[in-house]
Write an enzyme that holds these catalytic residues in place. Sequence first.
Site, PDB file in Angstrom:
ATOM      1  CG  PHE A 257      -2.239   0.647   0.983  1.00  0.00           C
ATOM      2  CD1 PHE A 257      -2.309   1.958   0.527  1.00  0.00           C
ATOM      3  CD2 PHE A 257      -3.427  -0.035   1.180  1.00  0.00           C
ATOM      4  CE1 PHE A 257      -3.525   2.560   0.275  1.00  0.00           C
ATOM      5  CE2 PHE A 257      -4.642   0.568   0.927  1.00  0.00           C
ATOM      6  CZ  PHE A 257      -4.692   1.868   0.481  1.00  0.00           C
TER       7      PHE A 257
ATOM      8  NE  ARG B 115      -0.933  -1.960  -5.354  1.00  0.00           N
ATOM      9  CZ  ARG B 115       0.236  -2.575  -5.263  1.00  0.00           C
ATOM     10  NH1 ARG B 115       0.328  -3.880  -5.428  1.00  0.00           N
ATOM     11  NH2 ARG B 115       1.341  -1.882  -5.036  1.00  0.00           N
TER      12      ARG B 115
ATOM     13  NE  ARG C 253      10.217  -2.023  15.048  1.00  0.00           N
ATOM     14  CZ  ARG C 253       9.760  -0.925  14.496  1.00  0.00           C
ATOM     15  NH1 ARG C 253       8.482  -0.770  14.295  1.00  0.00           N
ATOM     16  NH2 ARG C 253      10.597   0.036  14.146  1.00  0.00           N
TER      17      ARG C 253
ATOM     18  NE  ARG D 152       7.184   0.918  -3.697  1.00  0.00           N
ATOM     19  CZ  ARG D 152       7.748   0.163  -4.638  1.00  0.00           C
ATOM     20  NH1 ARG D 152       7.771  -1.142  -4.501  1.00  0.00           N
ATOM     21  NH2 ARG D 152       8.312   0.699  -5.696  1.00  0.00           N
TER      22      ARG D 152
ATOM     23  CG  ASN E 200      -7.357  13.174  -4.278  1.00  0.00           C
ATOM     24  OD1 ASN E 200      -7.387  12.487  -5.308  1.00  0.00           O
ATOM     25  ND2 ASN E 200      -6.289  13.881  -3.925  1.00  0.00           N
TER      26      ASN E 200
HETATM   27  C1  LIG Z   1       0.510  -6.063  -9.659  1.00  0.00           C
HETATM   28  C2  LIG Z   1       1.626  -5.250  -9.093  1.00  0.00           C
HETATM   29  C3  LIG Z   1       2.874  -5.809  -8.907  1.00  0.00           C
HETATM   30  C4  LIG Z   1       3.931  -5.063  -8.379  1.00  0.00           C
HETATM   31  N1  LIG Z   1       5.149  -5.642  -8.183  1.00  0.00           N
HETATM   32  C5  LIG Z   1       6.176  -4.931  -7.671  1.00  0.00           C
HETATM   33  C6  LIG Z   1       7.464  -5.515  -7.466  1.00  0.00           C
HETATM   34  O1  LIG Z   1       7.678  -6.664  -7.732  1.00  0.00           O
HETATM   35  N2  LIG Z   1       8.441  -4.740  -6.937  1.00  0.00           N
HETATM   36  C7  LIG Z   1       8.254  -3.417  -6.621  1.00  0.00           C
HETATM   37  O2  LIG Z   1       9.170  -2.763  -6.143  1.00  0.00           O
HETATM   38  N3  LIG Z   1       7.039  -2.843  -6.805  1.00  0.00           N
HETATM   39  C8  LIG Z   1       6.004  -3.547  -7.315  1.00  0.00           C
HETATM   40  N4  LIG Z   1       4.785  -2.965  -7.487  1.00  0.00           N
HETATM   41  C9  LIG Z   1       4.592  -1.563  -7.079  1.00  0.00           C
HETATM   42  C10 LIG Z   1       4.581  -0.608  -8.299  1.00  0.00           C
HETATM   43  O3  LIG Z   1       5.830  -0.620  -8.958  1.00  0.00           O
HETATM   44  C11 LIG Z   1       4.237   0.817  -7.844  1.00  0.00           C
HETATM   45  O4  LIG Z   1       5.226   1.252  -6.937  1.00  0.00           O
HETATM   46  C12 LIG Z   1       2.885   0.905  -7.156  1.00  0.00           C
HETATM   47  O5  LIG Z   1       1.910   0.227  -7.898  1.00  0.00           O
HETATM   48  C13 LIG Z   1       2.473   2.360  -7.005  1.00  0.00           C
HETATM   49  O6  LIG Z   1       2.163   2.862  -8.284  1.00  0.00           O
HETATM   50  P1  LIG Z   1       2.516   4.331  -8.731  1.00  0.00           P
HETATM   51  O7  LIG Z   1       3.990   4.614  -8.609  1.00  0.00           O
HETATM   52  O8  LIG Z   1       1.886   4.544 -10.082  1.00  0.00           O
HETATM   53  O9  LIG Z   1       1.677   5.171  -7.642  1.00  0.00           O
HETATM   54  P2  LIG Z   1       2.030   6.560  -6.965  1.00  0.00           P
HETATM   55  O10 LIG Z   1       3.295   6.472  -6.200  1.00  0.00           O
HETATM   56  O11 LIG Z   1       0.822   6.933  -6.184  1.00  0.00           O
HETATM   57  O12 LIG Z   1       2.263   7.550  -8.161  1.00  0.00           O
HETATM   58  C14 LIG Z   1       1.151   7.975  -8.956  1.00  0.00           C
HETATM   59  C15 LIG Z   1       1.684   8.481 -10.293  1.00  0.00           C
HETATM   60  O13 LIG Z   1       2.481   9.647 -10.081  1.00  0.00           O
HETATM   61  C16 LIG Z   1       3.571   9.645 -10.978  1.00  0.00           C
HETATM   62  N5  LIG Z   1       4.828   9.573 -10.209  1.00  0.00           N
HETATM   63  C17 LIG Z   1       4.950   9.291  -8.881  1.00  0.00           C
HETATM   64  N6  LIG Z   1       6.234   9.341  -8.507  1.00  0.00           N
HETATM   65  C18 LIG Z   1       6.955   9.620  -9.603  1.00  0.00           C
HETATM   66  C19 LIG Z   1       8.347   9.764  -9.845  1.00  0.00           C
HETATM   67  N7  LIG Z   1       9.267   9.636  -8.905  1.00  0.00           N
HETATM   68  N8  LIG Z   1       8.727  10.043 -11.090  1.00  0.00           N
HETATM   69  C20 LIG Z   1       7.837  10.211 -12.082  1.00  0.00           C
HETATM   70  N9  LIG Z   1       6.497  10.060 -11.933  1.00  0.00           N
HETATM   71  C21 LIG Z   1       6.064   9.773 -10.701  1.00  0.00           C
HETATM   72  C22 LIG Z   1       3.408   8.435 -11.899  1.00  0.00           C
HETATM   73  O14 LIG Z   1       2.661   8.811 -13.020  1.00  0.00           O
HETATM   74  C23 LIG Z   1       2.585   7.499 -11.029  1.00  0.00           C
HETATM   75  O15 LIG Z   1       1.835   6.535 -11.754  1.00  0.00           O
HETATM   76  C24 LIG Z   1       3.726  -3.698  -8.021  1.00  0.00           C
HETATM   77  C25 LIG Z   1       2.466  -3.127  -8.233  1.00  0.00           C
HETATM   78  C26 LIG Z   1       1.424  -3.879  -8.765  1.00  0.00           C
HETATM   79  C27 LIG Z   1       0.066  -3.235  -8.941  1.00  0.00           C
END
Ligand SMILES: Cc1cc2nc3c(=O)[nH]c(=O)nc-3n(C[C@H](O)[C@H](O)[C@H](O)COP(=O)(O)OP(=O)(O)OC[C@H]3O[C@@H](n4cnc5c(N)ncnc54)[C@H](O)[C@@H]3O)c2cc1C
Length: 240
Positions: free
Chosen positions: A84, A194, A167, A86, A183
Amino acid sequence: MTQTPSFRSDITVELVKHSASDTDVLWAARVSTAGEQSIEELSKDPERSKGLLNFLMRDRHGSPFEHNSMTFLVTAPIFVFREFHRHRVGWSYNEESGRYRRLEPVFYVPGAERRLVQRGRPGKYEFVPGTPEQHAVVGKVMEESYRQAYAAYQEMLTAGVAREVARAVLPVGLFSSMYATCNARSLMHFLGLRTQDERAAVPSFPQREIEMVGERMEEEWARLMPLTHAAFNANGRIAP
Ligand SMILES: Cc1cc2nc3c(=O)[nH]c(=O)nc-3n(C[C@H](O)[C@H](O)[C@H](O)COP(=O)(O)OP(=O)(O)OC[C@H]3O[C@@H](n4cnc5c(N)ncnc54)[C@H](O)[C@@H]3O)c2cc1C
């Protein structure tokens, strides 16, 4: 005091606070073309409102979906929170502390309906139901392991070791709780990644336990913002 572990397979999500409605989106969007408007004016023409929400969603005009707020209390295993947290954008979190309080011995054991067996390769796999024998072994092994880990935690606390050190032996199946505030836009992004849904234009393959959290959040959100929720589904469940 020695505490006996308990085991559960459910995850809870409670909407504890909110300020979120479809009108919030319309209000933010219409300032572009009409300037300041009252809520009464905005609610006059429901068909026009639906059309505007659909247009914003389809053309990915995302910012009007940010002027609202929902706070959830989530109780789930630590491995769900690892996934979550992430989600960095548009989310605020506060989780219970393992430094300031003794962690309660409540642990996750998958329920009978949880599919146990993975088939295929990463990125292209499916989960199928486990046999009764597999469910039995999962329950037995997890419970034994949790009991042993919690006994070790308690032994260290009894010996006067700090909670933050002790822990380290606790597993990711331990339940934790957090407040999570988002939001509608950040929630949609989370749900797109998810949850699994046949209306999704881009399929995702979330772990079932975080999907359970997503499904419960979505139920609450759909009740608060039904038109926005309908537009999200009608446009492939892609966050604008
Ligand atoms: C099915 C599944 C499997 C996954 N497996 C793994 C895994 O094996 N290992 C792992 O580490 N993670 C894994 N993840 C996590 C994934 O890589 C993302 O970190 C997570 O889904 C959050 O997504 P997000 O970064 O789009 O969301 P948010 O962090 O909420 O970001 C939202 C959006 O903001 C923009 N953004 C945010 N930060 C940045 C940045 N620094 N630079 C540029 N644009 C940005 C992007 O457009 C992003 O989509 C997995 C996720 C899913 C759904």
